[in-house]
Structure formats: C-alpha cells, structure tokens
Design an enzyme around this catalytic site. Structure first.
Site, PDB file in Angstrom:
ATOM      1  N   GLU A   1      31.931  28.545  67.650  1.00 17.06           N
ATOM      2  CA  GLU A   1      32.791  27.406  67.984  1.00 17.06           C
ATOM      3  C   GLU A   1      31.987  26.249  68.581  1.00 17.06           C
ATOM      4  OE1 GLU A   1      36.792  26.599  70.723  1.00 17.06           O
ATOM      5  OE2 GLU A   1      35.525  28.351  71.096  1.00 17.06           O
TER       6      GLU A   1
ATOM      7  N   LYS B   1      41.950  23.928  64.655  1.00 18.12           N
ATOM      8  CA  LYS B   1      42.605  24.834  65.597  1.00 18.12           C
ATOM      9  C   LYS B   1      43.985  24.285  65.945  1.00 18.12           C
ATOM     10  CE  LYS B   1      41.817  27.124  70.055  1.00 18.12           C
ATOM     11  NZ  LYS B   1      40.903  27.264  71.218  1.00 18.12           N
TER      12      LYS B   1
ATOM     13  N   CYS C   1      38.614  30.822  68.687  1.00 17.99           N
ATOM     14  CA  CYS C   1      38.696  31.253  70.083  1.00 17.99           C
ATOM     15  C   CYS C   1      40.045  31.871  70.428  1.00 17.99           C
ATOM     16  CB  CYS C   1      38.348  30.076  70.995  1.00 17.99           C
ATOM     17  SG  CYS C   1      38.074  30.561  72.727  1.00 17.99           S
TER      18      CYS C   1
END
Length: 515
Positions: free
Chosen positions: A279, A336, A391
């Site tokens: 990430e 995301k 994440c």
C-alpha cells in the site's frame, strides 16, 4: 432441587466490586486467545467467566456494568495496538492515545453491556440457565451488529480466537459469525455446567449440536498444486511509518523496492509473472509518475506489477492500487472504498478541522475520498481474476459477495507499519487467513513492514516474510477450492438463527418462570 456448585456459590458471596474485578480479569484472559498469543483455550475460559458473572448479577444495571467492565478490558487488551498511530507523530497526537484506547474499548463494550442488561431485565425471575441462554444469544446478535454499525468494526470477534486453532475449518460453513457461535456457545456451556440449572438443558443440546458440526468439519481437501501455476513475487520494503514520507528517506525506500523487484528468482528457473508492492509504496502521485513507473517496469522485466499508490479524483486524494504493464503503463486502477474513520478521513471534518485535527493517515491534504466500491482486477491467463483489498478492507467478509463473479484469488496490499510490532500486524494477518478460509480462495498479501504472506484456500499461511524485515517472497499461486457454504450464503442465515434462538429462549424462559 439441584443447587449450583461451589464456584457459583463462591461468586455469589463476592461483593459487587469484587465481581467487577473478576469480570475485568475474565476479559483480559479472553483476549489472550487472539493473535499473537493464540491461547484459544484461555479465550474460552475468559468468555465463560464473563458470561457467568453477568448471568449471576442481582439486577439488570449491575449485569450491564459487569459485562461492560469485562468487555472493556477484553477490547483494551486485544486492541491496545490502536495507540501506535498516535505515536508516529507523538508531539502532535501522542496525548490522544489513552483517550482513543479508552473510548474505543468502552464503546465496543456497549455491545456486551446492552445484552446483559436486557437478559436480566427480560427474565428477572427465570432460572439462571435461561438467562444465560438469552444473554448468549443477544451477545451473538450484538457482535453481528458490531460488524456493520457506524461503518462496522468486525475486529477482535470472540470467534477470532479460533483462527489459530484446528477449528478454523469451521469458517467454511459460517464465517466469523459461525466461529462466534462456537466460542460463545461452548463458553456458555461451560458456564451452564457451573450453574447446573434446569433451563440449561435446551441450550446445552443446541450448543452440543453446533459443536459436533464443528468437530466433524474437516478442512477442505486441497487441490494438487499445478506445476505451471504462475509465480507471484511479494515485495516488502520495510519502511517504518515515522520515516516513510521523510524527503530524504523516500528515494531510499523506493530504490529498495526496485532492488527487490529486480532480484534473481527464488524459485529456480521460474521468473515472476506478477510482482506486488504494498500500500502507498509508489512515491509519486499515480498520474504524475511516468518516470517512477518506468523504473518499476524496468526492474520487473516481463512481469506486470501491482503497486499501491495515491491519486487525485478531482481535487481530493484517493488511496489506490494500480496494475502496471511491462512498459509501466497503467492497465487498471482500483480505489479503496472503505476508509478508516479518523485515520484516512475525519468524520465531521469541517468542525473538527477548526481544532487542528486531521486523519492520522492523511498524507495528502483534505483526507482521502472513497472509491466506488468492490471490484475485480482482470489479470488474464493463468493469473485469472483477483479480488483487490487495500489494508482495512480485508477485515470485512461481505464485500466479495458484491462483485459480479467469483474471483480466482484475493489480493491484499497493506501498510501495517501503523500498527506497531506486538499484536496489530499479527491480528491483521489472522483476519486475512479467515477471509481465505471463508471463501476457499488463496490470498496473497504484500505488507510494507510485514507480514507479507501467501495463504491457501484453507486459511493456512504457506509462506511468509517476518515482521520488521525487508525482503521478497516468490511463491506459486495456490489453487482455489470449490465455493464454500459460507461463500454461497453469507451471514444472513446465522443472524436469523441468532434472532430466532434468542426469541425462543426469552419465551421459554419467561414461561418457565411463571410455572
């Protein structure tokens, strides 16, 4: 009439303050079942003590306080890592750490306090066994709600103590909520055996049936590893969070990633087909990173690369994942969509920003904006289709059910440097294992500081890089297993079971009290 054994009598002889202390101790013991300790038997004992103490409370208010104290201690021990992000910039945020831990643990504990209050209030005269049954059912419902209320936080479920145990295979039937049923059901059975009350018979039979299913559940039979399976390289640059965005350190970490990407194959004669960076590992804004992307492509050779990046949607930043071709061109982008509250964005930002507050993980001004939702990345050939997660998104089990088709594997990139080195990264890895076991799909994760891992469709870690070390990992993509029961049904059947079971126990308990 059968009298409760000595343990229950001893508890009833304790003062209210002593019972609060015992409840807090039970919660702390329960947390030892989670990673990295994985003392799942201790976890069962702790939850049994907490249920028993709440069931023996003299009033509904005391039951709620006893449950709240125990659950607060449980969440404080389990989630103590949430203080770590505040110490990345200690001068600015360090003072918030104890408040964050207290309000997080205390807030989550309300999902135990309310069931304890209701169980005691609804069954004031019922046998203790029925009260225990209702309490267990309501806690199961409340924990399910915790996964969705206020964007949800399904971390540190009681059932997560089984991720490091042989019972993980039960996740193929009921996912995380199914593991909750096994843990809390057996804990209630342990507490009920202490009480030995008549109303306990029905619940004990139901729990025994559920445990029997779990005990006979064997792990899915693994498919044979295809000798021609694609090779995937995981890159772990190990950039500590307090150094990650320092101007003098950014090129060092980027060059480290390039060197790991260009390194000789770890599997003799098998060059990687895909390279995965963690990430936010691209040091430039995605749309302005032609030079950096070309360097990454040059280091990867013929392999394509997945890299964590940041980009702008209009004037607002987005946390993204990009697929680069062999020339460094952008083939696909995933944004995301489930952001971390108070981390990647600030609720009530306009008001709180006046006090100088901003998201802890806010690298670009204004905080991130969410992407459109779950998606698939088409990789083609033997690599097939991947389900991407960035994440925090890996802690939510339901998003994979929102995509158009079942993927061939799951792809997780993360930066767990925020979580410290004691328990946070290990718990995050455990949740990734649970996602794989639920779906019967392999999961590969690249983590900035670790733990990067290859997880097969049974939830087993077959290869990993240690926490806090830089390195690379080449591995063949494990095969997907057939769709599991949970992959077909999701959480709804269990939520309905918890609701109907709780209602039935309330009715039966109140009826037995009248007689």
């Amino acid at each position: 009439m059968i009298h409760p054994p000595a343990i229950a009598e001893w508890i009833e002889a304790r003062t209210y303050r002593e019972r609060l202390t015992l409840s807090a101790l039970s919660g702390a013991v329960g947390a030892l079942g989670l990673a990295p300790f994985n003392l799942w038997v201790f976890g069962w004992v702790g939850f049994a003590g907490l249920l028993l103490l709440a069931s023996l409370a003299a009033t509904a208010r005391r039951a709620a306080w006893i449950a709240w104290f125990g659950a607060t201690t449980y969440f404080a021990v389990a989630l103590h890592w949430i203080v770590e992000p505040f110490f990345v910039d200690a001068a600015r945020h360090g003072w918030m750490a104890p408040f964050a831990l207290f309000f997080m643990a205390g807030g989550l504990a309300l999902f135990w306090a309310l069931p304890a209050y209701l169980a005691r209030r609804l069954l004031p005269q019922a046998a203790l066994g029925w009260r225990l049954a209702v309490l267990t059912g309501l806690v199961l419902l409340a924990e399910a709600a915790r996964g969705v209320v206020l964007t949800g936080f399904p971390w540190a479920f009681p059932g997560h103590i089984l991720i490091g145990s042989p019972f993980l295979s039960a996740a193929q039937f009921g996912g995380g909520l199914g593991l909750n049923l096994i843990v809390l059901g057996f804990a209630a059975l342990m507490a009920g055996l202490v009480l030995r009350s008549l109303g306990w018979t029905v619940l004990s039979l139901a729990v025994a049936a559920g445990l029997s299913v779990a005990l006979i559940a064997v792990a899915p039979t693994p498919s044979a590893q295809d000798p021609e399976a694609p090779i995937i390289r995981l890159v772990q640059p190990n950039a500590p969070q307090h150094l990650k965005w320092r101007r003098d350190m950014i090129p060092i970490f980027f060059q480290r990633g390039l060197a790991l990407t260009a390194a000789d194959p770890e599997i003799e004669g098998r060059t990687p087909d895909l390279v995965i960076w963690p990430e936010t590992s691209l040091p430039q804004i995605l749309d302005r990173s032609d030079v950096a992307r070309a360097e990454i492509a040059g280091a990867a050779g013929a392999a394509r690369v997945v890299v964590g990046a940041q980009r702008f949607e209009g004037v607002r930043p987005v946390n993204a994942m990009a697929l680069l071709d062999a020339e460094g061109r952008i083939e696909a982008v995933y944004d995301k969509h489930h952001l971390v509250p108070f981390g990647e964005y600030l609720p009530y930002a306009e008001t709180l920003s006046r006090w100088g507050l901003r998201g802890l993980a806010e690298v670009l001004p204004g905080g991130y904006v969410p992407g459109p939702g779950p998606a698939l990345i088409e990789l083609g050939g033997a690599l097939g289709t991947a389900f991407p997660m960035i994440c925090y998104e890996a802690i939510f089990p339901g998003y994979i059910r929102e995509v158009a088709a079942r993927p061939d594997w799951m792809l997780h990139i993360t930066n767990d440097a925020w979580f410290g080195t004691l328990s946070g990264p290990y718990q995050h890895l455990a949740l990734a294992q649970l996602r794989a076991a639920e779906q019967g799909l392999p999961l590969l994760r690249a983590a900035n500081t670790g733990i990067s891992a290859v997880i097969d469709g049974r939830g087993r870690v077959v290869a990993a890089l240690p926490l806090g070390e830089g390195g690379l990992l080449d591995a063949a993509l494990p095969p997907a297993l057939p769709p599991t029961v949970y992959a077909r049904t999701g959480d709804l059947p269990l939520v309905a079971l918890f609701l109907l079971g709780s209602l039935a126990a309330i009715v039966a308990g109140r009826r037995s009290a009248r007689h």
